[in-house]
Write a protein that holds these residues in place. Structure first.
Motif, mmCIF file in Angstrom:
data_model
loop_
_atom_site.group_PDB
_atom_site.id
_atom_site.type_symbol
_atom_site.label_atom_id
_atom_site.label_comp_id
_atom_site.label_asym_id
_atom_site.label_seq_id
_atom_site.Cartn_x
_atom_site.Cartn_y
_atom_site.Cartn_z
ATOM 1 N N GLU A 179 0.772 -1.383 0.076
ATOM 2 C CA GLU A 179 0.045 -0.320 0.034
ATOM 3 C C GLU A 179 1.235 1.024 -0.151
ATOM 4 O OE1 GLU A 179 -2.533 1.628 -0.334
ATOM 5 O OE2 GLU A 179 -4.168 -0.106 -1.115
ATOM 6 N N SER A 180 0.366 2.553 -0.025
ATOM 7 C CA SER A 180 1.171 3.560 0.177
ATOM 8 C C SER A 180 -0.016 4.730 0.177
ATOM 9 C CB SER A 180 1.891 3.913 -1.553
ATOM 10 O OG SER A 180 0.337 4.373 -2.356
ATOM 11 N N HIS A 206 -4.554 -10.705 12.888
ATOM 12 C CA HIS A 206 -4.900 -9.053 12.589
ATOM 13 C C HIS A 206 -3.545 -7.848 12.309
ATOM 14 C CE1 HIS A 206 -8.855 -8.817 13.962
ATOM 15 N NE2 HIS A 206 -8.914 -9.400 15.441
ATOM 16 N N GLY A 207 -2.491 -8.724 12.290
ATOM 17 C CA GLY A 207 -1.256 -8.034 11.106
ATOM 18 C C GLY A 207 -0.189 -7.857 12.325
ATOM 19 N N ALA A 208 -0.395 -8.986 12.628
ATOM 20 C CA ALA A 208 0.823 -9.019 13.943
ATOM 21 C C ALA A 208 1.812 -9.666 12.445
ATOM 22 C CB ALA A 208 1.420 -10.275 14.564
ATOM 23 N N PRO A 209 3.896 -9.061 13.288
ATOM 24 C CA PRO A 209 4.042 -7.877 14.638
ATOM 25 C C PRO A 209 3.266 -6.703 14.318
ATOM 26 C CG PRO A 209 5.471 -7.733 12.986
ATOM 27 C CD PRO A 209 5.032 -8.871 12.480
ATOM 28 N N LEU A 210 2.879 -5.885 13.061
ATOM 29 C CA LEU A 210 2.498 -4.450 13.084
ATOM 30 C C LEU A 210 2.080 -3.991 11.804
ATOM 31 C CD1 LEU A 210 4.340 -2.056 14.197
ATOM 32 C CD2 LEU A 210 5.724 -0.975 12.433
ATOM 33 N N ARG A 211 1.305 -3.644 12.121
ATOM 34 C CA ARG A 211 0.254 -2.972 10.461
ATOM 35 C C ARG A 211 -0.039 -1.844 10.860
ATOM 36 N NH1 ARG A 211 -5.603 -4.808 11.595
ATOM 37 N NH2 ARG A 211 -6.032 -3.515 9.431
ATOM 38 N N LEU A 212 -0.456 -0.843 9.807
ATOM 39 C CA LEU A 212 -0.519 0.385 9.570
ATOM 40 C C LEU A 212 -1.999 0.827 9.781
ATOM 41 C CD1 LEU A 212 0.236 3.139 8.319
ATOM 42 C CD2 LEU A 212 -0.187 2.144 6.089
ATOM 43 N N ARG A 213 -1.961 2.671 10.621
ATOM 44 C CA ARG A 213 -2.977 2.546 10.897
ATOM 45 C C ARG A 213 -3.240 3.943 10.340
ATOM 46 N NH1 ARG A 213 -7.722 -0.312 10.782
ATOM 47 N NH2 ARG A 213 -8.704 1.474 12.340
ATOM 48 N N VAL A 214 -4.066 4.154 8.961
ATOM 49 C CA VAL A 214 -4.426 5.232 9.193
ATOM 50 C C VAL A 214 -5.694 5.521 8.883
ATOM 51 C CG1 VAL A 214 -4.216 4.059 6.250
ATOM 52 C CG2 VAL A 214 -3.546 7.055 6.244
ATOM 53 N N GLU A 215 -6.164 6.753 9.515
ATOM 54 C CA GLU A 215 -7.481 6.166 10.064
ATOM 55 C C GLU A 215 -8.554 7.319 9.212
ATOM 56 O OE1 GLU A 215 -8.160 5.038 12.179
ATOM 57 O OE2 GLU A 215 -7.013 3.853 13.125
ATOM 58 N N ARG A 216 -8.362 8.216 8.408
ATOM 59 C CA ARG A 216 -9.273 8.479 8.501
ATOM 60 C C ARG A 216 -9.246 8.160 5.947
ATOM 61 N NH1 ARG A 216 -7.404 15.759 7.747
ATOM 62 N NH2 ARG A 216 -6.088 14.379 6.414
ATOM 63 N N ILE A 218 -10.347 4.076 3.954
ATOM 64 C CA ILE A 218 -11.242 3.196 4.304
ATOM 65 C C ILE A 218 -9.939 1.836 4.351
ATOM 66 C CG2 ILE A 218 -12.246 1.194 3.018
ATOM 67 C CD1 ILE A 218 -14.012 3.494 1.439
ATOM 68 N N GLY A 219 -10.380 0.640 4.708
ATOM 69 C CA GLY A 219 -9.890 -0.606 6.027
ATOM 70 C C GLY A 219 -8.658 -1.904 4.726
ATOM 71 N N TYR A 220 -8.631 -0.793 3.560
ATOM 72 C CA TYR A 220 -7.905 -2.025 3.081
ATOM 73 C C TYR A 220 -6.838 -0.617 2.776
ATOM 74 C CZ TYR A 220 -9.378 1.460 -1.443
ATOM 75 O OH TYR A 220 -9.637 2.204 -2.095
ATOM 76 N N LYS A 221 -6.359 0.680 2.924
ATOM 77 C CA LYS A 221 -5.315 0.576 2.763
ATOM 78 C C LYS A 221 -4.086 1.185 4.170
ATOM 79 C CE LYS A 221 -4.634 3.970 0.870
ATOM 80 N NZ LYS A 221 -3.742 4.090 -0.867
ATOM 81 N N HIS A 222 -4.769 -0.104 5.145
ATOM 82 C CA HIS A 222 -4.607 0.281 6.948
ATOM 83 C C HIS A 222 -3.589 -1.850 6.392
ATOM 84 C CE1 HIS A 222 -7.600 2.321 8.861
ATOM 85 N NE2 HIS A 222 -7.669 2.429 7.788
ATOM 86 N N TRP A 253 -6.535 5.224 -5.536
ATOM 87 C CA TRP A 253 -5.766 5.039 -4.352
ATOM 88 C C TRP A 253 -6.086 6.307 -2.953
ATOM 89 C CZ3 TRP A 253 -2.915 9.777 -2.792
ATOM 90 C CH2 TRP A 253 -1.984 9.402 -2.039
ATOM 91 N N TYR A 254 -6.984 7.213 -3.619
ATOM 92 C CA TYR A 254 -6.982 7.762 -2.225
ATOM 93 C C TYR A 254 -8.831 7.102 -1.860
ATOM 94 C CZ TYR A 254 -7.940 11.868 1.189
ATOM 95 O OH TYR A 254 -8.167 12.221 2.088
#
Length: 257
Positions: A179-180, A206-216, A218-222, A253-254
């Motif tokens: 993702e980007s 849920h993505g261990a050990p690390l995942r991106l959270r980009v709260e603004r 939709i989910g596929y960006k995380h 993309w956005y």
């Protein structure tokens, strides 16, 4: 994000939807002229949202009383790559997050390194393009703090996140999830590299050990199962040039919400 890869590709452009146009037809999505219009609508949507809300406007945060009793583990729940299996066997002791590309000093970070940095905890709603939502409590290091550690080279515009998840289980690696986001979202205070969920270390599903959270967005960006972050000036030569695994298959993309 769990989407049957045999489904028709679709692209929901906010700017286009405003005119009443909504299509999931492959013939239209593959049309250069339609794609050009959709892409313009996407950029108009992004710019309009940022103009109205501001670059630093926070997504809504909730209280612990609002936590969902079940938070769906969507998409891949156990990557099947050999590298990831080895990490699981060692309880991620040998895992490192590599950060490079257009940076002043490329670095790798252990989980201990990341947990030693200032953290942020936020309770937010995860919205999936499939139509479901759930509220979870996320803890991690703000992405901006990690970028400050490496420093950005002139011209860097995007952060690209590479994952251990071979979503299509391809032999050549072309199915690896990525993702980007741009640097506006990279420095947003709620954009974090999350290693904790609901007061515990991230579970594998849920993505261990690390995942991106980009709260603004939709989910596929995380992106889950993060392995590497690359700073680039363009993503046109990465994958199919659209900026992400699902974007290469027709998504926006956005994906602002």
């Amino acid at each position: 994000m769990s989407i049957d890869l045999t489904r028709r590709r679709f692209l929901i452009g906010s700017g286009i939807a405003a005119t009443g146009i909504l299509t999931g037809c492959d013939a239209l999505v593959q049309s250069p002229s339609v794609n050009a219009v959709l892409e313009k609508g996407e950029w108009l949507s992004m710019n309009a949202q940022r103009l109205l809300l501001g670059n630093q406007q926070l997504a809504r945060e909730y209280s612990e009383a609002d936590l969902s009793p079940v938070f769906k583990a969507n998409g891949t729940q156990m990557p099947e790559t050999d590298v990831y299996k080895q990490l699981v066997d060692s309880n991620f002791a040998n895992w490192r997050l590599q950060v490079g590309g257009m940076v002043k000093t490329a670095k790798s970070f252990s989980m201990a390194d990341l947990k030693a940095m200032p953290s942020r905890t936020q309770i937010t709603r995860h919205d999936c393009v499939e139509g479901w939502s759930a509220i979870g409590k996320w803890t991690g290091v703000p992405l901006g703090l990690v970028l400050e550690q490496v420093g950005l080279a002139p011209g860097a515009r995007y952060a690209v996140f590479y994952c251990a998840d071979d979503y299509e289980q391809s032999l050549d690696g072309s199915g690896l999830y990525y993702e980007s986001i741009d640097l506006v979202d990279a420095w947003h205070p709620q954009t974090i590299l999350s290693y904790g969920m609901n007061g515990k270390d991230l579970e594998i599903a849920h993505g261990a050990p690390l995942r991106l959270r980009v709260e603004r967005q939709i989910g596929y960006k995380h992106a889950k199962y993060l392995m590497r972050i690359e700073l680039v000036d363009s993503f046109k030569n990465i994958g199919s040039g659209k900026g992400g695994f699902w974007e290469d298959r027709g998504y926006e993309w956005y994906a602002g919400i």
